[in-house]
Design a protein around this motif. Structure first.
Motif, PDB file in Angstrom:
ATOM      1  N   LEU A  13      47.052  32.625  44.622  1.00 57.58           N
ATOM      2  CA  LEU A  13      46.813  33.686  43.909  1.00 57.58           C
ATOM      3  C   LEU A  13      47.173  32.778  42.253  1.00 57.58           C
ATOM      4  O   LEU A  13      47.684  31.756  42.716  1.00 57.58           O
ATOM      5  CB  LEU A  13      48.386  34.550  43.976  1.00 57.58           C
ATOM      6  CG  LEU A  13      48.673  35.753  44.312  1.00 57.58           C
ATOM      7  CD1 LEU A  13      49.687  36.796  44.167  1.00 57.58           C
ATOM      8  CD2 LEU A  13      47.135  36.351  44.347  1.00 57.58           C
ATOM      9  N   LEU A  14      45.601  32.827  42.028  1.00 53.67           N
ATOM     10  CA  LEU A  14      45.599  32.366  40.788  1.00 53.67           C
ATOM     11  C   LEU A  14      45.380  32.837  39.862  1.00 53.67           C
ATOM     12  O   LEU A  14      44.967  34.446  40.117  1.00 53.67           O
ATOM     13  CB  LEU A  14      44.046  31.802  40.970  1.00 53.67           C
ATOM     14  CG  LEU A  14      43.623  30.645  41.729  1.00 53.67           C
ATOM     15  CD1 LEU A  14      42.583  30.114  42.313  1.00 53.67           C
ATOM     16  CD2 LEU A  14      45.047  29.610  42.337  1.00 53.67           C
ATOM     17  N   THR A  15      45.899  32.486  38.596  1.00 54.88           N
ATOM     18  CA  THR A  15      45.697  33.498  36.785  1.00 54.88           C
ATOM     19  C   THR A  15      44.816  32.427  36.491  1.00 54.88           C
ATOM     20  O   THR A  15      44.719  30.957  36.106  1.00 54.88           O
ATOM     21  CB  THR A  15      47.306  33.631  36.510  1.00 54.88           C
ATOM     22  OG1 THR A  15      46.465  34.167  35.742  1.00 54.88           O
ATOM     23  CG2 THR A  15      47.699  32.808  36.417  1.00 54.88           C
ATOM     24  N   GLY A  16      44.261  33.049  35.098  1.00 53.39           N
ATOM     25  CA  GLY A  16      43.365  32.249  34.619  1.00 53.39           C
ATOM     26  C   GLY A  16      42.018  33.157  33.449  1.00 53.39           C
ATOM     27  O   GLY A  16      42.429  34.474  33.755  1.00 53.39           O
ATOM     28  N   GLU A  17      41.662  32.670  32.821  1.00 49.85           N
ATOM     29  CA  GLU A  17      40.516  33.180  32.027  1.00 49.85           C
ATOM     30  C   GLU A  17      39.647  34.622  32.893  1.00 49.85           C
ATOM     31  O   GLU A  17      39.274  34.188  33.683  1.00 49.85           O
ATOM     32  CB  GLU A  17      39.725  32.328  30.755  1.00 49.85           C
ATOM     33  CG  GLU A  17      38.874  32.898  30.232  1.00 49.85           C
ATOM     34  CD  GLU A  17      37.932  32.210  29.136  1.00 49.85           C
ATOM     35  OE1 GLU A  17      36.696  32.350  29.105  1.00 49.85           O
ATOM     36  OE2 GLU A  17      38.531  30.829  28.664  1.00 49.85           O
ATOM     37  N   LYS A  18      39.873  35.828  32.157  1.00 47.25           N
ATOM     38  CA  LYS A  18      39.275  36.970  32.636  1.00 47.25           C
ATOM     39  C   LYS A  18      37.344  36.358  32.938  1.00 47.25           C
ATOM     40  O   LYS A  18      36.728  35.711  31.794  1.00 47.25           O
ATOM     41  CB  LYS A  18      38.576  38.217  31.923  1.00 47.25           C
ATOM     42  CG  LYS A  18      39.017  39.598  31.821  1.00 47.25           C
ATOM     43  CD  LYS A  18      39.149  40.258  31.649  1.00 47.25           C
ATOM     44  CE  LYS A  18      38.287  41.325  32.585  1.00 47.25           C
ATOM     45  NZ  LYS A  18      39.085  42.326  32.979  1.00 47.25           N
ATOM     46  N   CYS A  19      37.063  36.756  33.734  1.00 49.80           N
ATOM     47  CA  CYS A  19      35.429  36.516  33.746  1.00 49.80           C
ATOM     48  C   CYS A  19      34.858  37.239  35.258  1.00 49.80           C
ATOM     49  O   CYS A  19      35.686  38.360  35.512  1.00 49.80           O
ATOM     50  CB  CYS A  19      34.807  34.985  34.422  1.00 49.80           C
ATOM     51  SG  CYS A  19      35.842  35.544  36.280  1.00 49.80           S
ATOM     52  N   SER A  20      32.907  37.270  34.925  1.00 50.38           N
ATOM     53  CA  SER A  20      32.863  38.912  35.968  1.00 50.38           C
ATOM     54  C   SER A  20      32.475  38.008  37.134  1.00 50.38           C
ATOM     55  O   SER A  20      33.597  36.939  37.857  1.00 50.38           O
ATOM     56  CB  SER A  20      31.271  39.264  35.109  1.00 50.38           C
ATOM     57  OG  SER A  20      30.695  37.586  35.319  1.00 50.38           O
ATOM     58  N   LYS A  21      32.461  39.325  37.917  1.00 56.88           N
ATOM     59  CA  LYS A  21      32.463  39.010  40.024  1.00 56.88           C
ATOM     60  C   LYS A  21      31.298  37.670  39.455  1.00 56.88           C
ATOM     61  O   LYS A  21      31.538  37.320  40.986  1.00 56.88           O
ATOM     62  CB  LYS A  21      31.586  40.287  40.059  1.00 56.88           C
ATOM     63  CG  LYS A  21      31.689  39.743  41.941  1.00 56.88           C
ATOM     64  CD  LYS A  21      31.791  41.275  42.386  1.00 56.88           C
ATOM     65  CE  LYS A  21      31.579  41.356  44.323  1.00 56.88           C
ATOM     66  NZ  LYS A  21      31.292  42.212  44.645  1.00 56.88           N
ATOM     67  N   LYS A  22      29.986  38.007  38.965  1.00 61.00           N
ATOM     68  CA  LYS A  22      28.970  37.075  39.194  1.00 61.00           C
ATOM     69  C   LYS A  22      29.429  35.783  38.791  1.00 61.00           C
ATOM     70  O   LYS A  22      29.177  34.562  39.332  1.00 61.00           O
ATOM     71  CB  LYS A  22      27.331  37.071  38.600  1.00 61.00           C
ATOM     72  CG  LYS A  22      26.464  36.518  38.361  1.00 61.00           C
ATOM     73  CD  LYS A  22      25.191  37.484  37.494  1.00 61.00           C
ATOM     74  CE  LYS A  22      24.398  36.207  37.733  1.00 61.00           C
ATOM     75  NZ  LYS A  22      23.190  36.766  36.674  1.00 61.00           N
TER      76      LYS A  22
END
Length: 77
Positions: A13-22
């Motif tokens: 599991l990794l956590t970080g800044e939100k981004c789109s699927k693309k």
């Protein structure tokens, strides 16, 4: 944002800044390109994109799953 990297040899599991699927797909492919051994992929991904690895827990709800065996990125069901 929480991402699960799921492969034959590991689940991370990794956590970080939100981004789109693309955007996530582009990040994954770049990290994979720079990775010599697939088991190092989470560490390379974290270094490149400032994500952090967190303790794996199957009860944690994730935003995306990256399947390193098939290169698929999907929403968990």
């Amino acid at each position: 944002m929480i991402i699960e990297i799921d492969g034959y040899y590991h689940q991370v599991l990794l956590t970080g800044e939100k981004c789109s699927k693309k955007q996530l797909k582009q990040k994954y492919l770049k990290a994979k390109e720079l990775t010599y051994e697939i088991l190092d992929l989470p560490n390379v991904f974290c270094r490149l994109y400032h994500f952090e690895q967190i303790q794996y827990d199957s009860d944690i709800q994730v935003d995306f799953v990256i399947d390193t065996d098939t290169d698929r990125i999907y929403f968990p069901s």
